[in-house]
Write an enzyme that holds these catalytic residues in place. Structure first.
Site, PDB file in Angstrom:
ATOM      1  N   ASP A 122       0.830  -1.120  -0.175  1.00 46.95           N
ATOM      2  CA  ASP A 122      -0.157   0.011   0.092  1.00 46.95           C
ATOM      3  C   ASP A 122       1.035   1.206   0.047  1.00 46.95           C
ATOM      4  OD1 ASP A 122      -1.661   2.230   1.047  1.00 46.95           O
ATOM      5  OD2 ASP A 122      -3.291   0.641   1.297  1.00 46.95           O
ATOM      6  N   HIS A 170     -10.152  -5.645  -2.449  1.00 48.59           N
ATOM      7  CA  HIS A 170      -8.727  -5.769  -1.945  1.00 48.59           C
ATOM      8  C   HIS A 170      -8.854  -6.050  -0.586  1.00 48.59           C
ATOM      9  CE1 HIS A 170      -9.629  -1.624  -2.144  1.00 48.59           C
ATOM     10  NE2 HIS A 170      -9.139  -1.472  -0.879  1.00 48.59           N
ATOM     11  N   HIS A 214      -6.633  -5.641   2.837  1.00 48.39           N
ATOM     12  CA  HIS A 214      -5.356  -5.042   3.494  1.00 48.39           C
ATOM     13  C   HIS A 214      -4.759  -6.167   4.474  1.00 48.39           C
ATOM     14  CE1 HIS A 214      -6.241  -0.492   2.592  1.00 48.39           C
ATOM     15  NE2 HIS A 214      -7.669  -1.137   2.406  1.00 48.39           N
TER      16      HIS A 214
END
Ligand code: AMP
Length: 130
Positions: free
Chosen positions: A29, A93, A95
Site C-alpha cells: 500500500d 482488495h 489489507h
C-alpha cells in the site's frame, strides 16, 4: 475504464510488487498504516469484495495467508491484521497490516511516509520470505 489496480496488474502503473499468480496480485500500500502494509487483489475486476465469486474469494484468503506469513517474518508485530474497506478504490482488495494493538489498524490514523528506498527494501525482504 480500468481501475487503478488493474493498471497496476497490467504494469501500466508501477507498484512495489510482493507476489502474483494467475488469479491474484499483492503489492505494498502506497499510504501504509505500518511498514509491510500490503494489498491483495484478484486480477479480475470486481468492485465489492462480497460480490466476488465464492471460489475466487476463498482462494484470495489462502493466497493472503502466504503473504501474511512472509510479512510477519520481516516486520516485528503481534500479528497481521486483516481489513476490507473498499471505500476508495472500486476493485476488491484485502489489507494486510502488521499490528501490535487495535489502534494500529485504525484507518483514521496518519499514514506513514516512506521513501522509495524503504518501500523497495521492505518489498524485497517480504518477497525473499515467500
Ligand atoms: P480502500 O479502498 O478504502 O480500501 O483504500 C484503498 C487503499 O489503496 C488505500 O489504503 C490506498 O493507500 C491504497 N492505494 C491507492 N492507490 C494505490 C497505489 N497506486 N498503489 C498502492 N496502494 C494504493
Amino acid at each position: 475504464m480500468s481501475t487503478i489496480f488493474t493498471k497496476i496488474v497490467q504494469g501500466e502503473i508501477p507498484s512495489y510488487k510482493i507476489a502474483e499468480d494467475e488469479k491474484y496480485y499483492a503489492f505494498l500500500d502506497i499510504n501504509p498504516l505500518a511498514k509491510g502494509h500490503t494489498l491483495v487483489i484478484p486480477k479480475e475486476e470486481t468492485d465489492y469484495f462480497f460480490d466476488l465469486d465464492e471460489d475466487l474469494l476463498a482462494g484470495m484468503m489462502v493466497f493472503s495467508k502466504k503473504i501474511a506469513k512472509a510479512i510477519e517474518k520481516v516486520v516485528p508485530c503481534n500479528r497481521i491484521g486483516v481489513a476490507v474497506l473498499g471505500l476508495e478504490v472500486p476493485h476488491a482488495h484485502i489489507h494486510l497490516i502488521p499490528i501490535n494493538s487495535e489502534a494500529d489498524i485504525s484507518f483514521s490514523r496518519p499514514k506513514l511516509k516512506l521513501t522509495e528506498e524503504e518501500f523497495l527494501e521492505i518489498a524485497g525482504k517480504i518477497r525473499a520470505e515467500l
